[in-house]
Write a protein that holds these residues in place. Structure first.
Motif, PDB file in Angstrom:
ATOM      1  N   GLN A  60     -20.894 -17.142 -53.901  1.00 49.41           N
ATOM      2  CA  GLN A  60     -20.416 -17.193 -55.225  1.00 49.41           C
ATOM      3  C   GLN A  60     -20.745 -15.543 -55.824  1.00 49.41           C
ATOM      4  OE1 GLN A  60     -22.553 -19.662 -57.536  1.00 49.41           O
ATOM      5  NE2 GLN A  60     -21.264 -19.667 -59.352  1.00 49.41           N
ATOM      6  N   GLY A  61     -19.950 -15.047 -56.594  1.00 47.65           N
ATOM      7  CA  GLY A  61     -19.910 -13.590 -57.089  1.00 47.65           C
ATOM      8  C   GLY A  61     -19.854 -12.733 -56.178  1.00 47.65           C
ATOM      9  N   ASN A  62     -19.449 -12.797 -54.993  1.00 42.94           N
ATOM     10  CA  ASN A  62     -19.538 -11.491 -54.078  1.00 42.94           C
ATOM     11  C   ASN A  62     -18.015 -11.711 -53.262  1.00 42.94           C
ATOM     12  OD1 ASN A  62     -19.609  -9.527 -52.107  1.00 42.94           O
ATOM     13  ND2 ASN A  62     -21.477 -10.472 -51.012  1.00 42.94           N
ATOM     14  N   PRO A  63     -16.914 -10.944 -53.831  1.00 44.68           N
ATOM     15  CA  PRO A  63     -15.738 -10.897 -53.330  1.00 44.68           C
ATOM     16  C   PRO A  63     -15.775 -10.302 -51.848  1.00 44.68           C
ATOM     17  CG  PRO A  63     -15.723 -10.139 -55.644  1.00 44.68           C
ATOM     18  CD  PRO A  63     -17.222 -10.238 -55.068  1.00 44.68           C
ATOM     19  N   GLN A  64     -16.694  -9.668 -51.541  1.00 43.92           N
ATOM     20  CA  GLN A  64     -16.914  -9.056 -50.225  1.00 43.92           C
ATOM     21  C   GLN A  64     -17.408  -9.902 -49.095  1.00 43.92           C
ATOM     22  OE1 GLN A  64     -15.384  -6.176 -49.841  1.00 43.92           O
ATOM     23  NE2 GLN A  64     -14.903  -6.484 -52.085  1.00 43.92           N
ATOM     24  N   HIS A  65     -17.979 -11.241 -49.626  1.00 42.18           N
ATOM     25  CA  HIS A  65     -18.653 -12.090 -48.825  1.00 42.18           C
ATOM     26  C   HIS A  65     -17.359 -12.512 -47.673  1.00 42.18           C
ATOM     27  CE1 HIS A  65     -20.807 -15.286 -46.955  1.00 42.18           C
ATOM     28  NE2 HIS A  65     -21.720 -14.850 -47.517  1.00 42.18           N
ATOM     29  N   PRO A  66     -17.835 -12.686 -46.326  1.00 40.74           N
ATOM     30  CA  PRO A  66     -16.521 -13.204 -45.494  1.00 40.74           C
ATOM     31  C   PRO A  66     -16.129 -14.619 -45.837  1.00 40.74           C
ATOM     32  CG  PRO A  66     -18.642 -12.410 -44.246  1.00 40.74           C
ATOM     33  CD  PRO A  66     -18.970 -12.317 -45.758  1.00 40.74           C
ATOM     34  N   LEU A  67     -16.547 -15.329 -46.642  1.00 39.08           N
ATOM     35  CA  LEU A  67     -16.320 -16.816 -46.788  1.00 39.08           C
ATOM     36  C   LEU A  67     -15.500 -16.878 -48.017  1.00 39.08           C
ATOM     37  CD1 LEU A  67     -19.796 -18.757 -46.792  1.00 39.08           C
ATOM     38  CD2 LEU A  67     -18.015 -18.957 -45.134  1.00 39.08           C
ATOM     39  N   TRP A  68     -15.189 -15.919 -48.770  1.00 35.72           N
ATOM     40  CA  TRP A  68     -14.307 -15.728 -49.840  1.00 35.72           C
ATOM     41  C   TRP A  68     -12.963 -16.058 -49.736  1.00 35.72           C
ATOM     42  CZ3 TRP A  68     -16.172 -14.852 -54.923  1.00 35.72           C
ATOM     43  CH2 TRP A  68     -15.054 -14.673 -55.903  1.00 35.72           C
ATOM     44  N   ASP A  69     -12.364 -15.247 -48.604  1.00 28.80           N
ATOM     45  CA  ASP A  69     -11.137 -15.521 -48.177  1.00 28.80           C
ATOM     46  C   ASP A  69     -10.942 -17.014 -47.630  1.00 28.80           C
ATOM     47  OD1 ASP A  69     -10.367 -12.992 -48.785  1.00 28.80           O
ATOM     48  OD2 ASP A  69     -10.676 -12.218 -46.938  1.00 28.80           O
ATOM     49  N   VAL A  70     -11.902 -17.383 -46.771  1.00 25.55           N
ATOM     50  CA  VAL A  70     -11.842 -18.887 -46.263  1.00 25.55           C
ATOM     51  C   VAL A  70     -11.851 -19.734 -47.379  1.00 25.55           C
ATOM     52  CG1 VAL A  70     -12.929 -20.667 -44.599  1.00 25.55           C
ATOM     53  CG2 VAL A  70     -13.204 -18.189 -43.986  1.00 25.55           C
ATOM     54  N   LEU A  71     -12.640 -19.716 -48.405  1.00 21.66           N
ATOM     55  CA  LEU A  71     -12.657 -20.567 -49.513  1.00 21.66           C
ATOM     56  C   LEU A  71     -11.417 -20.508 -50.074  1.00 21.66           C
ATOM     57  CD1 LEU A  71     -16.455 -20.170 -50.204  1.00 21.66           C
ATOM     58  CD2 LEU A  71     -15.269 -22.276 -49.531  1.00 21.66           C
ATOM     59  N   GLU A  73      -8.463 -19.945 -49.202  1.00 20.06           N
ATOM     60  CA  GLU A  73      -7.513 -20.758 -48.306  1.00 20.06           C
ATOM     61  C   GLU A  73      -7.667 -22.159 -48.251  1.00 20.06           C
ATOM     62  OE1 GLU A  73      -4.463 -21.033 -45.467  1.00 20.06           O
ATOM     63  OE2 GLU A  73      -4.841 -19.565 -47.216  1.00 20.06           O
ATOM     64  N   VAL A  74      -8.982 -22.629 -48.539  1.00 24.12           N
ATOM     65  CA  VAL A  74      -9.124 -24.025 -48.849  1.00 24.12           C
ATOM     66  C   VAL A  74      -8.502 -24.500 -50.002  1.00 24.12           C
ATOM     67  CG1 VAL A  74     -11.016 -25.690 -49.173  1.00 24.12           C
ATOM     68  CG2 VAL A  74     -11.137 -23.800 -47.298  1.00 24.12           C
ATOM     69  N   ASP A  75      -8.791 -23.830 -51.051  1.00 25.68           N
ATOM     70  CA  ASP A  75      -8.107 -24.028 -52.305  1.00 25.68           C
ATOM     71  C   ASP A  75      -6.589 -24.291 -52.255  1.00 25.68           C
ATOM     72  OD1 ASP A  75     -10.542 -24.273 -53.571  1.00 25.68           O
ATOM     73  OD2 ASP A  75     -10.921 -22.388 -54.552  1.00 25.68           O
ATOM     74  N   ARG A  76      -6.149 -22.950 -51.623  1.00 24.01           N
ATOM     75  CA  ARG A  76      -4.737 -22.863 -51.789  1.00 24.01           C
ATOM     76  C   ARG A  76      -4.198 -24.244 -50.772  1.00 24.01           C
ATOM     77  NH1 ARG A  76      -0.824 -22.204 -48.354  1.00 24.01           N
ATOM     78  NH2 ARG A  76      -2.009 -21.804 -46.514  1.00 24.01           N
ATOM     79  N   LEU A  77      -4.887 -24.666 -49.682  1.00 24.43           N
ATOM     80  CA  LEU A  77      -4.265 -25.909 -48.992  1.00 24.43           C
ATOM     81  C   LEU A  77      -4.570 -27.328 -49.622  1.00 24.43           C
ATOM     82  CD1 LEU A  77      -5.818 -24.927 -45.329  1.00 24.43           C
ATOM     83  CD2 LEU A  77      -3.346 -24.889 -46.248  1.00 24.43           C
ATOM     84  N   ASN A  78      -5.732 -26.993 -50.697  1.00 30.39           N
ATOM     85  CA  ASN A  78      -5.752 -28.365 -51.594  1.00 30.39           C
ATOM     86  C   ASN A  78      -4.842 -28.375 -52.858  1.00 30.39           C
ATOM     87  OD1 ASN A  78      -7.357 -29.961 -49.807  1.00 30.39           O
ATOM     88  ND2 ASN A  78      -8.683 -28.422 -50.105  1.00 30.39           N
ATOM     89  N   GLY A  79      -4.092 -27.142 -53.147  1.00 28.24           N
ATOM     90  CA  GLY A  79      -3.141 -27.100 -54.168  1.00 28.24           C
ATOM     91  C   GLY A  79      -4.001 -26.626 -55.687  1.00 28.24           C
TER      92      GLY A  79
END
Length: 87
Positions: A60-71, A73-79
């Protein structure tokens, strides 16, 4: 939903074994995972969303965190396009 300690142990064991035998990049449905773990699809869905919520708190709050892109993508896949953007 409450799961007994014994039930949770079976689910954990099933997930661990399934993780070991699933090839990288191979996807499984909630139904397949639930059948392997001996629980319901709803239980698998709840486990998934709890894990995602925990990962969101970490990144949360850190766009540079490696999980940012993964999450994202999860949102994109879930609409949920854009739901993770700006958190």
């Amino acid at each position: 939903m409450r799961v007994s300690k014994e039930g949770a142990a079976y689910i954990d064991l099933g997930l661990a074994i399934l993780g070991a035998v699933t090839e990288p990049g191979q996807c499984r449905t909630h139904e397949e995972i639930a059948a392997y773990c001996g629980c319901t699809k709803q239980a698998i869905s709840q486990i998934e969303w709890r894990a995602i919520r925990k990962l969101r708190k970490i990144a949360q709050g850190n766009p540079q965190h490696p999980l940012w892109d993964v999450l994202a993508e999860v949102d994109r896949l879930n609409g949920l396009q854009g739901a993770w953007d700006g958190v």
